[in-house]
Scaffold this motif. Structure first.
Motif, short mmCIF file in Angstrom:
data_model
loop_
_atom_site.label_atom_id
_atom_site.label_comp_id
_atom_site.label_asym_id
_atom_site.label_seq_id
_atom_site.Cartn_x
_atom_site.Cartn_y
_atom_site.Cartn_z
N TYR A 1 36.75 -25.93 -42.43
CA TYR A 1 35.43 -26.41 -41.59
C TYR A 1 35.07 -28.07 -42.18
O TYR A 1 34.78 -27.83 -43.41
CB TYR A 1 34.25 -25.66 -41.54
CG TYR A 1 34.92 -24.02 -41.16
CD1 TYR A 1 34.88 -23.81 -40.08
CD2 TYR A 1 35.22 -23.10 -42.25
CE1 TYR A 1 35.18 -22.09 -39.81
CE2 TYR A 1 35.31 -21.83 -42.16
CZ TYR A 1 35.51 -21.42 -40.54
OH TYR A 1 35.86 -20.40 -40.40
N GLY A 2 35.59 -29.11 -41.52
CA GLY A 2 35.54 -30.27 -42.24
C GLY A 2 34.56 -31.22 -41.37
O GLY A 2 34.68 -31.16 -40.09
N GLY B 1 31.20 -45.78 -38.34
CA GLY B 1 29.97 -44.80 -38.15
C GLY B 1 30.51 -43.78 -37.40
O GLY B 1 29.22 -42.71 -37.18
N VAL B 2 31.74 -43.49 -36.77
CA VAL B 2 31.95 -42.41 -36.12
C VAL B 2 31.94 -41.16 -36.97
O VAL B 2 32.51 -41.29 -38.16
CB VAL B 2 33.49 -42.39 -35.34
CG1 VAL B 2 33.74 -41.21 -34.70
CG2 VAL B 2 33.47 -43.67 -34.58
N VAL B 3 31.50 -40.11 -36.52
CA VAL B 3 31.49 -38.82 -37.38
C VAL B 3 32.41 -37.77 -36.60
O VAL B 3 32.22 -37.48 -35.47
CB VAL B 3 30.19 -38.18 -37.55
CG1 VAL B 3 30.12 -36.76 -38.29
CG2 VAL B 3 29.18 -39.17 -38.31
N ALA B 4 33.32 -37.24 -37.14
CA ALA B 4 34.38 -36.14 -36.83
C ALA B 4 34.10 -34.72 -37.44
O ALA B 4 33.74 -34.76 -38.64
CB ALA B 4 35.54 -36.62 -36.78
N GLN B 5 33.76 -33.57 -36.50
CA GLN B 5 33.79 -32.38 -36.93
C GLN B 5 35.14 -31.54 -36.62
O GLN B 5 35.19 -31.50 -35.25
CB GLN B 5 32.45 -31.60 -36.66
CG GLN B 5 31.29 -32.59 -37.02
CD GLN B 5 30.09 -31.88 -36.32
OE1 GLN B 5 29.71 -30.78 -36.52
NE2 GLN B 5 29.57 -32.66 -35.35
N VAL C 1 32.20 -45.42 -29.60
CA VAL C 1 32.28 -44.01 -29.98
C VAL C 1 31.31 -43.55 -30.98
O VAL C 1 31.04 -44.08 -32.04
CB VAL C 1 33.61 -43.73 -30.50
CG1 VAL C 1 34.06 -42.29 -30.73
CG2 VAL C 1 34.67 -44.04 -29.42
N LEU C 2 30.67 -42.22 -30.51
CA LEU C 2 29.44 -41.84 -31.43
C LEU C 2 30.00 -40.53 -32.37
O LEU C 2 29.99 -40.66 -33.54
CB LEU C 2 28.47 -41.04 -30.91
CG LEU C 2 27.93 -42.20 -29.69
CD1 LEU C 2 26.83 -41.44 -28.76
CD2 LEU C 2 27.19 -43.30 -30.43
N SER C 3 30.94 -39.75 -31.86
CA SER C 3 31.39 -38.63 -32.44
C SER C 3 32.78 -37.87 -31.93
O SER C 3 32.93 -38.22 -30.85
CB SER C 3 30.36 -37.48 -32.67
OG SER C 3 30.12 -36.83 -31.43
N VAL C 4 33.27 -37.15 -32.75
CA VAL C 4 34.49 -36.28 -32.33
C VAL C 4 34.51 -35.06 -32.71
O VAL C 4 33.87 -34.83 -34.01
CB VAL C 4 35.93 -36.92 -32.96
CG1 VAL C 4 36.91 -36.19 -32.58
CG2 VAL C 4 35.95 -38.49 -32.50
#
Length: 388
Positions: free
Chosen positions: A245-246, A253-257, A161-164
């Motif tokens: 906005y978070g 290393g997963v980045v969630a926005q 998983v890279l990002s959410v």
């Protein structure tokens, strides 16, 4: 058949009434009670508590509930009542839950478990010291769309998983020319309002349970609509944050926005959507649906601003089938908690988990106030699977 008394405080509110009383406790009784592992069933005897005798009495009469009161202490003194549930406004929760713990009741509460991290930690420690079972509502884990997303994750569909990316929100009317869909206290800081305290605990448990521990947060909380009109038609200053906005950095290393807003108009399929991108595939989950695209079926877009896009990108995704009947998520979690109380079944959504959600909200507000990235330290509390 045995009967368990459940003291329910705050069910005259929309969420407490519709999801917890009507669609959970009364629905469980309508289907013959909670089924335990040996096939035995336990019925629930709701005892309604509220500040307004008229409102709580009318609600009880509407559904044929015999017991209702404005005296929480009296309801807690009754030894037949085994469980206390709290769906009051956040600012009133901690004191009532401490009272229930002192009375030896098992406690189940709406999120956030408290309005501050200090209060949340105090509740978690008090419940542990008293030896009472405790739980916090984490309903979005039980949404059909999120359950389908978990199905993909458990099957290894995403690879790494890279990002959410999450989008949540809708336009809450100001209350003048159209009535607001949410109570006015949500927009007053002194009453415990604000979208960060309301929604960051949700995002915390979704991220923690599906993708990994939140290790840092960078957030911007704002008040876009500064004046609203309350339930009595009186204008008031809306000084609590109505949008946030978070960016959340997760273990591995997963980045969630995730964007959260009560001042946004919806241009998506559902009121909340999460997109997960991985090395082997991607998925977009809402409340009910989940669509996915494997790397073998990923198209090869080419950027060309001179030509109109003729590709219908959404048509290139497949839908995860239901393959099962999804129950109401609030009811499903009620049944898990009641089995936890009655037969020691596992229940990971405890006050420690709730405290971690409040911690993320506080640190998100700190990040916004100071304009910086804030690490999320581990809390010194017992938690599922040995996490702190």
């Amino acid at each position: 058949m045995s009967v368990v008394g459940v003291v329910m405080n705050g069910v005259t509110g929309r969420m407490g009434y519709r999801q917890h009383l009507l669609r959970s406790v009364l629905a469980i009784n309508g289907d013959g009670g909670v089924r335990l592992s040996g096939g035995r069933r336990v019925m629930l005897r709701p005892v309604l508590v509220g500040r307004d005798a008229g409102k709580v009495g009318e609600l009880a009469g509407r559904h044929g509930i015999e017991e209702h009161t404005t005296d929480l202490g009296a309801a807690l003194e009754d030894e037949r009542n085994l469980v206390y549930f709290d769906a009051q406004v956040t600012s009133a929760r901690a004191a009532a839950v401490h009272q229930a713990i002192a009375a030896g009741k098992h406690v189940y509460v709406e999120k956030p478990v408290a309005g501050t991290l200090d209060d949340a930690l105090a509740l978690a420690r008090a419940a542990t010291t008293a030896g009472v079972r405790n739980g916090v509502v984490q309903d979005k884990l039980f949404l059909p769309g999120v359950l389908k997303l978990r199905r993909l994750a458990d099957a290894g569909f995403f690879g790494r998983v890279l990002s959410v990316r999450g989008e949540f929100g809708y336009w809450v009317f100001e209350g003048d020319w159209q009535s607001a869909q949410r109570p006015s206290w949500n927009y007053r800081a002194a009453d415990g309002g604000g979208i960060v305290l309301d929604m960051f605990p949700h995002w915390h448990y979704v991220l923690e349970n599906l993708f990994g521990r939140v290790e840092a947060v960078t957030a911007r909380a704002v008040t876009h609509v500064g004046e609203r009109v309350d339930e009595r038609g009186e204008p008031y200053k809306a000084d609590a944050d109505d949008a946030a906005y978070g960016i959340f950095e997760l273990a591995g290393g997963v980045v969630a926005q995730i964007n959260s807003s009560w001042a946004v108009r919806v241009h998506r399929d559902e009121l909340v959507e999460f997109q997960v991108d991985g090395t082997h595939g991607s998925a977009v989950a809402g409340l009910h649906t989940c669509r996915f695209q494997h790397r073998a079926a990923t198209p090869r877009p080419v950027w060309d601003p001179e030509e109109p896009t003729r590709v219908r990108f959404r048509d290139q995704w497949q839908e995860v089938p239901d393959n099962t009947v999804f129950p109401n998520g609030f009811r499903a979690q009620w049944e898990l908690f009641l089995r936890h109380v009655l037969e020691d079944a596992p229940f990971p959504h405890d006050f420690a988990a709730g405290a971690r959600g409040v911690q993320l909200a506080e640190l998100g507000l700190l990040s916004s106030a100071e304009g910086r990235r804030v690490p999320v330290p581990r809390l010194d509390l017992p938690a599922p699977d040995g996490e702190g």
